[in-house]
Design a protein around this motif. Sequence first.
Motif, PDB file in Angstrom:
ATOM      1  N   ILE A  73     -11.117  -4.149   3.893  1.00 56.34           N
ATOM      2  CA  ILE A  73     -11.636  -3.164   2.782  1.00 56.34           C
ATOM      3  C   ILE A  73     -12.189  -1.899   3.671  1.00 56.34           C
ATOM      4  CG2 ILE A  73     -13.399  -2.862   1.283  1.00 56.34           C
ATOM      5  CD1 ILE A  73     -12.960  -5.379   0.266  1.00 56.34           C
ATOM      6  N   ALA A 106      -4.909   7.087  -7.020  1.00 52.33           N
ATOM      7  CA  ALA A 106      -5.523   5.653  -7.255  1.00 52.33           C
ATOM      8  C   ALA A 106      -4.470   4.800  -6.689  1.00 52.33           C
ATOM      9  CB  ALA A 106      -5.793   5.635  -8.660  1.00 52.33           C
ATOM     10  N   SER A 164       1.198   3.785  -3.125  1.00 45.34           N
ATOM     11  CA  SER A 164       0.611   5.057  -2.822  1.00 45.34           C
ATOM     12  C   SER A 164       1.329   6.277  -3.402  1.00 45.34           C
ATOM     13  CB  SER A 164       0.192   5.470  -1.616  1.00 45.34           C
ATOM     14  OG  SER A 164       1.483   5.364  -0.835  1.00 45.34           O
ATOM     15  N   GLY A 203      -4.547  -1.601  -1.953  1.00 48.80           N
ATOM     16  CA  GLY A 203      -5.576  -2.191  -1.275  1.00 48.80           C
ATOM     17  C   GLY A 203      -6.356  -3.403  -1.844  1.00 48.80           C
ATOM     18  N   ILE A 204      -6.527  -3.445  -3.199  1.00 50.31           N
ATOM     19  CA  ILE A 204      -7.277  -4.534  -3.765  1.00 50.31           C
ATOM     20  C   ILE A 204      -6.179  -5.712  -3.855  1.00 50.31           C
ATOM     21  CG2 ILE A 204      -7.907  -5.338  -6.197  1.00 50.31           C
ATOM     22  CD1 ILE A 204      -8.722  -2.451  -6.787  1.00 50.31           C
ATOM     23  N   TRP A 209      -5.626   2.607  -3.427  1.00 56.28           N
ATOM     24  CA  TRP A 209      -6.519   1.520  -3.665  1.00 56.28           C
ATOM     25  C   TRP A 209      -6.162   0.227  -4.855  1.00 56.28           C
ATOM     26  CZ3 TRP A 209     -10.558   2.021  -0.997  1.00 56.28           C
ATOM     27  CH2 TRP A 209     -11.092   3.145  -0.303  1.00 56.28           C
ATOM     28  N   LEU A 266      -9.424  -0.058   5.232  1.00 57.19           N
ATOM     29  CA  LEU A 266      -8.626   0.838   4.082  1.00 57.19           C
ATOM     30  C   LEU A 266      -9.564   2.076   3.816  1.00 57.19           C
ATOM     31  CD1 LEU A 266      -6.126   0.895   2.380  1.00 57.19           C
ATOM     32  CD2 LEU A 266      -7.434  -0.111   0.700  1.00 57.19           C
ATOM     33  N   VAL A 267     -10.897   1.986   3.669  1.00 55.23           N
ATOM     34  CA  VAL A 267     -11.746   3.121   3.481  1.00 55.23           C
ATOM     35  C   VAL A 267     -11.691   3.879   4.589  1.00 55.23           C
ATOM     36  CG1 VAL A 267     -14.073   3.718   3.196  1.00 55.23           C
ATOM     37  CG2 VAL A 267     -13.517   1.630   2.134  1.00 55.23           C
ATOM     38  N   VAL A 269       0.846  -1.206   0.123  1.00 59.25           N
ATOM     39  CA  VAL A 269      -0.039  -0.030   0.058  1.00 59.25           C
ATOM     40  C   VAL A 269       0.874   1.271   0.075  1.00 59.25           C
ATOM     41  CG1 VAL A 269      -1.627   1.426   1.394  1.00 59.25           C
ATOM     42  CG2 VAL A 269      -1.904  -1.076   1.104  1.00 59.25           C
ATOM     43  N   GLN A 273      -8.073   5.399   4.213  1.00 63.70           N
ATOM     44  CA  GLN A 273      -8.129   6.574   3.099  1.00 63.70           C
ATOM     45  C   GLN A 273      -8.791   7.657   3.448  1.00 63.70           C
ATOM     46  OE1 GLN A 273      -5.696   6.003   1.062  1.00 63.70           O
ATOM     47  NE2 GLN A 273      -6.999   5.973  -0.614  1.00 63.70           N
TER      48      GLN A 273
END
Length: 367
Positions: free
Chosen positions: A280, A255, A250, A261-262, A258, A283-284, A246, A287
């Motif tokens: 998830i 993007a 970053s 994160g995926i 993310w 991470l949201v 991550v 973020q």
Amino acid sequence: VAALAAARFDGLCSIFSTVWSAFEPLAIGAVLAYLLNFIAAALESRWFPHTNNALAIKTRRPICVILAITAVTLALAALTSFVGGEFKSAGAAIITGISEAAAMASQAIANLPGAQAIPILDNATWNSIGQKALDAMGGTDQALRIVAQTSGEVAHLTLSILLGMVFALYLLLDKDRVHAGAMRAASFIPGEDLRRRVLHACSITNDCFSRFIRGQCIEAVILGALCAIGGTILQFPYAASIGLIVGVSSLIPFAGAWIGGIMGAAMILSQDPVQALQFIVFLVVLQQIEGHLIYPNVVGQSVGLPSIWVFVAVIAGGSLFGLLGVLLGVPVISTIRTLAMEHFAKQDAENALGPEDGTVSQQMHSA
């Protein structure tokens, strides 16, 4: 000239491609030298700055350049060794997670009413699909030619990087002479006012790019560390590796986190689907904290761009120039915006002074 360029556009593109191939190692070396100079310049300012010893002054730059290259090499080696232990398991986790997600999707489809009418994608079906795809590409011979072409491109890029590293070393060791040569080249620009504007634009560009690079690196370290610490506290598997992924991803504005994160969610999915959903959500939340607290205070202030301009720079840059546009869109837009704001501020000041006062002020500025 315009009509000739339009009529021979393919030949013109071929000429530009040939010229770029010739200068590609030099461009790579210039970029590497620009990035390494951040570390080398910081070391030079701290390497016996007040000494009068001739040997220390003479060896300051070579030693600092070597230390900068050594620091970057050790950092990459540490990064490789850190990830190397979990790379196989992490890669297997991603594949397993995707496979389990596909299996769950297939099972859900099989339980739907009328699923018996849907052809089952068994091994024979997949083999048939693969053979059709191979035939669509032109058969095995065409596939081998594609592999050979790709190998040639990889070898060319590797050679360009090696030559670029040598060129970067020369630039770093002799950067004072390079700067003096650039200033002498700028003297060929006609007109004192135009020359001053060009040098000012170069200074603003360097300032925006350097502040963006520093801000992105600091933001990536903070976000990766927070992700790893939070994953460890919440007992997610592969917490350290996911935090590293991550953090590195970053570096791509807007993007990148993310994307990492995926990949992290796919890794966790192979161990526990519930924890993948929890990651998830985590991470949201992270973020949101990063977007409202970290990024504005670290990167936002460094480049001086509002969030909407960051979004426009990333989307437009990626659409026009791919990954390079995504990486460089923000500092380029920041440079253009800074120069435009300076121009408008100068116009507003001249309008506020009035025509006579503005003429006097311009004459005093020229003097």
